[in-house]
Design a protein around this motif. Structure first.
Motif, PDB file in Angstrom:
ATOM      1  N   ALA A  96       0.836  -1.206   0.000  1.00 58.77           N
ATOM      2  CA  ALA A  96       0.000   0.000   0.000  1.00 58.77           C
ATOM      3  C   ALA A  96       0.869   1.254   0.000  1.00 58.77           C
ATOM      4  CB  ALA A  96      -0.934  -0.007   1.213  1.00 58.77           C
ATOM      5  N   LYS A  97       1.952   1.248   0.783  1.00 60.04           N
ATOM      6  CA  LYS A  97       2.875   2.394   0.808  1.00 60.04           C
ATOM      7  C   LYS A  97       3.524   2.592  -0.556  1.00 60.04           C
ATOM      8  CE  LYS A  97       4.243   1.932   5.634  1.00 60.04           C
ATOM      9  NZ  LYS A  97       5.311   1.509   6.541  1.00 60.04           N
ATOM     10  N   LEU A 104       3.766   5.499  -5.752  1.00 60.76           N
ATOM     11  CA  LEU A 104       3.628   5.507  -7.214  1.00 60.76           C
ATOM     12  C   LEU A 104       2.452   6.381  -7.643  1.00 60.76           C
ATOM     13  CD1 LEU A 104       4.441   1.766  -7.943  1.00 60.76           C
ATOM     14  CD2 LEU A 104       5.932   3.757  -8.268  1.00 60.76           C
ATOM     15  N   HIS A 105       1.407   6.412  -6.849  1.00 63.73           N
ATOM     16  CA  HIS A 105       0.272   7.304  -7.109  1.00 63.73           C
ATOM     17  C   HIS A 105       0.751   8.755  -7.146  1.00 63.73           C
ATOM     18  CE1 HIS A 105      -2.598  10.133  -5.215  1.00 63.73           C
ATOM     19  NE2 HIS A 105      -3.447   9.622  -6.081  1.00 63.73           N
ATOM     20  N   THR A 127      10.465  -2.579   0.840  1.00 61.39           N
ATOM     21  CA  THR A 127      10.964  -1.410   1.570  1.00 61.39           C
ATOM     22  C   THR A 127      12.172  -0.795   0.855  1.00 61.39           C
ATOM     23  OG1 THR A 127      12.224  -2.828   3.101  1.00 61.39           O
ATOM     24  CG2 THR A 127      10.047  -2.083   3.826  1.00 61.39           C
ATOM     25  N   GLY A 128      12.967  -1.629   0.212  1.00 63.19           N
ATOM     26  CA  GLY A 128      14.083  -1.106  -0.596  1.00 63.19           C
ATOM     27  C   GLY A 128      13.588  -0.291  -1.780  1.00 63.19           C
ATOM     28  N   LEU A 129      12.546  -0.773  -2.436  1.00 67.88           N
ATOM     29  CA  LEU A 129      11.973  -0.026  -3.564  1.00 67.88           C
ATOM     30  C   LEU A 129      11.347   1.282  -3.105  1.00 67.88           C
ATOM     31  CD1 LEU A 129      10.322  -2.872  -5.686  1.00 67.88           C
ATOM     32  CD2 LEU A 129      12.277  -1.448  -6.331  1.00 67.88           C
ATOM     33  N   GLU A 159      14.234   3.629  -2.641  1.00 70.73           N
ATOM     34  CA  GLU A 159      14.796   3.974  -3.950  1.00 70.73           C
ATOM     35  C   GLU A 159      13.880   4.935  -4.709  1.00 70.73           C
ATOM     36  OE1 GLU A 159      15.587   1.675  -8.179  1.00 70.73           O
ATOM     37  OE2 GLU A 159      15.728   0.512  -6.324  1.00 70.73           O
ATOM     38  N   TYR A 160      12.585   4.624  -4.751  1.00 72.30           N
ATOM     39  CA  TYR A 160      11.643   5.438  -5.515  1.00 72.30           C
ATOM     40  C   TYR A 160      11.319   6.761  -4.825  1.00 72.30           C
ATOM     41  CZ  TYR A 160      10.821   1.301  -8.437  1.00 72.30           C
ATOM     42  OH  TYR A 160      10.964   0.224  -9.294  1.00 72.30           O
ATOM     43  N   SER A 161      11.536   6.839  -3.519  1.00 76.98           N
ATOM     44  CA  SER A 161      11.371   8.113  -2.820  1.00 76.98           C
ATOM     45  C   SER A 161      12.455   9.090  -3.246  1.00 76.98           C
ATOM     46  CB  SER A 161      11.425   7.914  -1.304  1.00 76.98           C
ATOM     47  OG  SER A 161      10.305   7.188  -0.865  1.00 76.98           O
ATOM     48  N   ALA A 162      13.642   8.553  -3.489  1.00 79.89           N
ATOM     49  CA  ALA A 162      14.769   9.388  -3.918  1.00 79.89           C
ATOM     50  C   ALA A 162      14.673   9.699  -5.406  1.00 79.89           C
ATOM     51  CB  ALA A 162      16.086   8.682  -3.613  1.00 79.89           C
ATOM     52  N   THR A 163      14.350   8.696  -6.214  1.00 79.96           N
ATOM     53  CA  THR A 163      14.258   8.853  -7.669  1.00 79.96           C
ATOM     54  C   THR A 163      13.055   8.068  -8.170  1.00 79.96           C
ATOM     55  OG1 THR A 163      16.682   8.902  -7.759  1.00 79.96           O
ATOM     56  CG2 THR A 163      15.513   8.583  -9.843  1.00 79.96           C
TER      57      THR A 163
END
Length: 155
Positions: free
Chosen positions: A20-21, A26-27, A84-86, A89-93
């Motif tokens: 969900a996070k 991604l939303h 949690t790794g994704l 990663e996606y929070s940064a880029t």
């Protein structure tokens, strides 16, 4: 409730909340697909809520559906670590649209998520199984929906 069942429930709840996070992230990152990601995020939260409610019930262990949770606890832990790794990663880029959909599809095929879908598709033999299935009747197979969505935007 046995320690093993408790651990599986905790890790399964974590899996649903982590997805969900990720889908909420991604939303926020993919405006062209925000409705799609939001739907998935809300459904994952609903799955977590169902599991949390089941954990709180004073029902005997025999009430709990045998095949609801994945048997491989380590696979659940590994999938949670990957998610949690994704998220980090996606929070940064933020990922590309294609990468986001591909990763989500892979995760939905992972241990806990595909097992939950197998449970929903299996014959029902207990009251608890009926309850879980009724509460989830609107949720389709996420992996299938992601794949269909990927195909629809490529056309």
């Amino acid at each position: 409730m046995s320690v093993t069942l408790h651990e599986h429930l905790d890790e399964s709840i974590k899996l649903e909340l982590n997805l969900a996070k990720l889908y909420t992230l991604l939303h926020d990152a993919c405006s062209e697909d925000e409705e799609f990601w939001w739907e998935l995020a809300m459904e994952e939260r609903a799955h977590a809520s169902l599991l949390q409610q089941e954990k709180k019930q004073p029902q005997p262990e025999t009430f709990f559906p045998d095949n609801l949770l994945a048997k491989d606890l380590q696979a659940l832990i590994d999938t949670n670590t990957r998610i949690t790794g994704l998220i980090a990663e996606y929070s940064a880029t933020p990922p590309s649209r294609t990468e986001a959909l591909q990763r989500a599809h892979e995760l939905e095929l992972a241990a806990g998520e595909s097992h939950f879908q197998q449970f929903l598709d299996s014959p029902t033999h207990t009251l608890a199984a009926n309850i879980f299935k009724q509460l989830n009747q609107e949720d389709c197979d996420h992996a299938k929906r992601i794949l269909e969505y990927m195909q629809s935007i490529k056309e």
